[in-house]
Write a protein that holds these residues in place. Structure first.
Motif, PDB file in Angstrom:
ATOM      1  N   GLN A  45     -39.430  19.437 -11.131  1.00  0.00           N
ATOM      2  CA  GLN A  45     -40.094  18.134 -11.090  1.00  0.00           C
ATOM      3  C   GLN A  45     -39.679  17.216 -12.241  1.00  0.00           C
ATOM      4  N   PRO A  46     -39.458  17.736 -13.462  1.00  0.00           N
ATOM      5  CA  PRO A  46     -39.027  16.853 -14.554  1.00  0.00           C
ATOM      6  C   PRO A  46     -37.737  16.093 -14.258  1.00  0.00           C
ATOM      7  N   ILE A  47     -36.874  16.646 -13.400  1.00  0.00           N
ATOM      8  CA  ILE A  47     -35.626  15.945 -13.071  1.00  0.00           C
ATOM      9  C   ILE A  47     -35.932  14.627 -12.386  1.00  0.00           C
ATOM     10  N   LEU A  48     -36.837  14.661 -11.417  1.00  0.00           N
ATOM     11  CA  LEU A  48     -37.222  13.450 -10.694  1.00  0.00           C
ATOM     12  C   LEU A  48     -37.973  12.487 -11.607  1.00  0.00           C
ATOM     13  N   ALA A 110     -28.824  22.691 -15.312  1.00  0.00           N
ATOM     14  CA  ALA A 110     -28.265  21.741 -16.272  1.00  0.00           C
ATOM     15  C   ALA A 110     -29.033  20.422 -16.238  1.00  0.00           C
ATOM     16  N   ALA A 111     -29.350  19.955 -15.032  1.00  0.00           N
ATOM     17  CA  ALA A 111     -30.092  18.702 -14.893  1.00  0.00           C
ATOM     18  C   ALA A 111     -31.499  18.831 -15.461  1.00  0.00           C
ATOM     19  N   LEU A 112     -32.112  19.992 -15.290  1.00  0.00           N
ATOM     20  CA  LEU A 112     -33.466  20.205 -15.807  1.00  0.00           C
ATOM     21  C   LEU A 112     -33.480  20.174 -17.330  1.00  0.00           C
ATOM     22  N   GLU A 113     -32.511  20.826 -17.941  1.00  0.00           N
ATOM     23  CA  GLU A 113     -32.448  20.831 -19.405  1.00  0.00           C
ATOM     24  C   GLU A 113     -32.265  19.412 -19.930  1.00  0.00           C
ATOM     25  N   MET A 114     -31.387  18.654 -19.283  1.00  0.00           N
ATOM     26  CA  MET A 114     -31.150  17.267 -19.679  1.00  0.00           C
ATOM     27  C   MET A 114     -32.403  16.422 -19.467  1.00  0.00           C
ATOM     28  N   ALA A 118     -34.691  14.099 -21.962  1.00  0.00           N
ATOM     29  CA  ALA A 118     -34.900  12.675 -21.698  1.00  0.00           C
ATOM     30  C   ALA A 118     -36.383  12.319 -21.703  1.00  0.00           C
ATOM     31  N   LEU A 119     -37.220  13.218 -21.219  1.00  0.00           N
ATOM     32  CA  LEU A 119     -38.662  12.966 -21.224  1.00  0.00           C
ATOM     33  C   LEU A 119     -39.222  13.030 -22.644  1.00  0.00           C
ATOM     34  N   ALA A 120     -38.666  13.922 -23.452  1.00  0.00           N
ATOM     35  CA  ALA A 120     -39.136  14.056 -24.831  1.00  0.00           C
ATOM     36  C   ALA A 120     -38.702  12.870 -25.683  1.00  0.00           C
ATOM     37  N   SER A 121     -37.510  12.347 -25.393  1.00  0.00           N
ATOM     38  CA  SER A 121     -36.990  11.203 -26.137  1.00  0.00           C
ATOM     39  C   SER A 121     -36.272  10.280 -25.157  1.00  0.00           C
ATOM     40  N   PRO A 122     -37.017   9.379 -24.500  1.00  0.00           N
ATOM     41  CA  PRO A 122     -36.449   8.527 -23.442  1.00  0.00           C
ATOM     42  C   PRO A 122     -35.232   7.740 -23.918  1.00  0.00           C
TER      43      PRO A 122
END
Length: 252
Positions: A45-48, A110-114, A118-122
């Motif tokens: 879900q974080p990817i979306l 890979a997308a999830l880690e990225m 991104a959520l932690a530091s937009p």
């Protein structure tokens, strides 16, 4: 399927090769879009979420990138329609690259880690974030290409050594080669419709990207199932000696 060959510099000849800065941003955005639509387990879900935030927070920069790309295509075409067709074709190949099913598990990881970063530091700089993360999104596919190419090489070596005695190690691969010899088009990994690279494309569909109007391929992949090539058992030394002995006695 056919794997993208390597160029003189050792890099794969894919749609993601030798990109301008604007192309890098747009291909990165496209890859993230594919991940948001194809990585659908709850843990992804974080990817979306991160993709939606990235598009919203960088809307102006992404529009400028898109406008510049449109100008490039129009400058290279005789008509507006010709430019549109050329860009549509390029965009389709980009989407198809990132939707390739065999690399799905590693791609989503890979997308999830990225996305979590991104959520932690937009990110507020689309180009900078694309530069930092594009290789991470593409690496799973190049890893798959290398593995598949090695599998093809080892299979060919096995056939050359034992095929006459035991039959081809990969009947499906033999069928592909025969089809190619007969003029049948073989899917190209990273370019062709990704659903054509799997034996059971049930549920494959496409979703229209609201920003571009392009069709983004969605190909369901069951990550709980590992594809295992069908291989012939490796002959033992005893079997080889027995076969060789039988051959010698028949000649005597």
């Amino acid at each position: 399927m056919e794997i993208p060959p390597k160029g003189p510099d050792g890099r794969r000849m894919t749609v993601n090769r030798e990109l301008t800065e604007d192309e890098l941003v747009w291909h990165f955005r496209s890859g993230w879009n594919v991940a948001a639509l194809n990585c659908v387990a709850d843990r992804y879900q974080p990817i979306l979420d991160a993709y939606g935030a990235f598009i919203k927070d960088n809307e102006r920069e992404l529009k400028r990138v898109n406008d510049r790309l449109e100008k490039v295509y129009r400058s290279q075409a005789r008509t507006r329609r010709e430019a549109m067709v050329a860009r549509d074709g390029q965009t389709t190949m980009v989407y198809n690259f990132f939707a390739l099913p065999p690399a799905r598990t590693e791609f989503c990881a890979a997308a999830l880690e990225m996305a979590n970063r991104a959520l932690a530091s937009p990110p507020k700089d689309a180009l900078g974030f694309a530069r930092e993360n594009f290789d991470q999104l593409t690496e799973p596919f190049y890893t798959f290409f290398d593995r598949y190419e090695r599998y093809q090489r080892l299979s060919a070596e096995w056939d050359a050594k034992y095929g006459a005695l035991y039959g081809p190690s990969q009947p499906g691969w033999v069928a592909v080669q025969q089809a190619r010899a007969n003029g049948v088009e073989v899917p190209r990994a990273g370019e062709s419709d990704p659903s054509t690279t799997i034996t059971n494309p049930s549920g494959a569909m496409s979703v229209t990207d609201p920003e571009t109007g392009e069709k983004v391929p969605v190909v369901p992949v069951d990550e709980r199932v590992l594809s295992q090539p069908v291989t012939q058992p490796l002959p033992t030394d005893a079997n080889e000696r027995e076969t060789d002995g039988a051959g010698d006695s028949s000649e005597g």
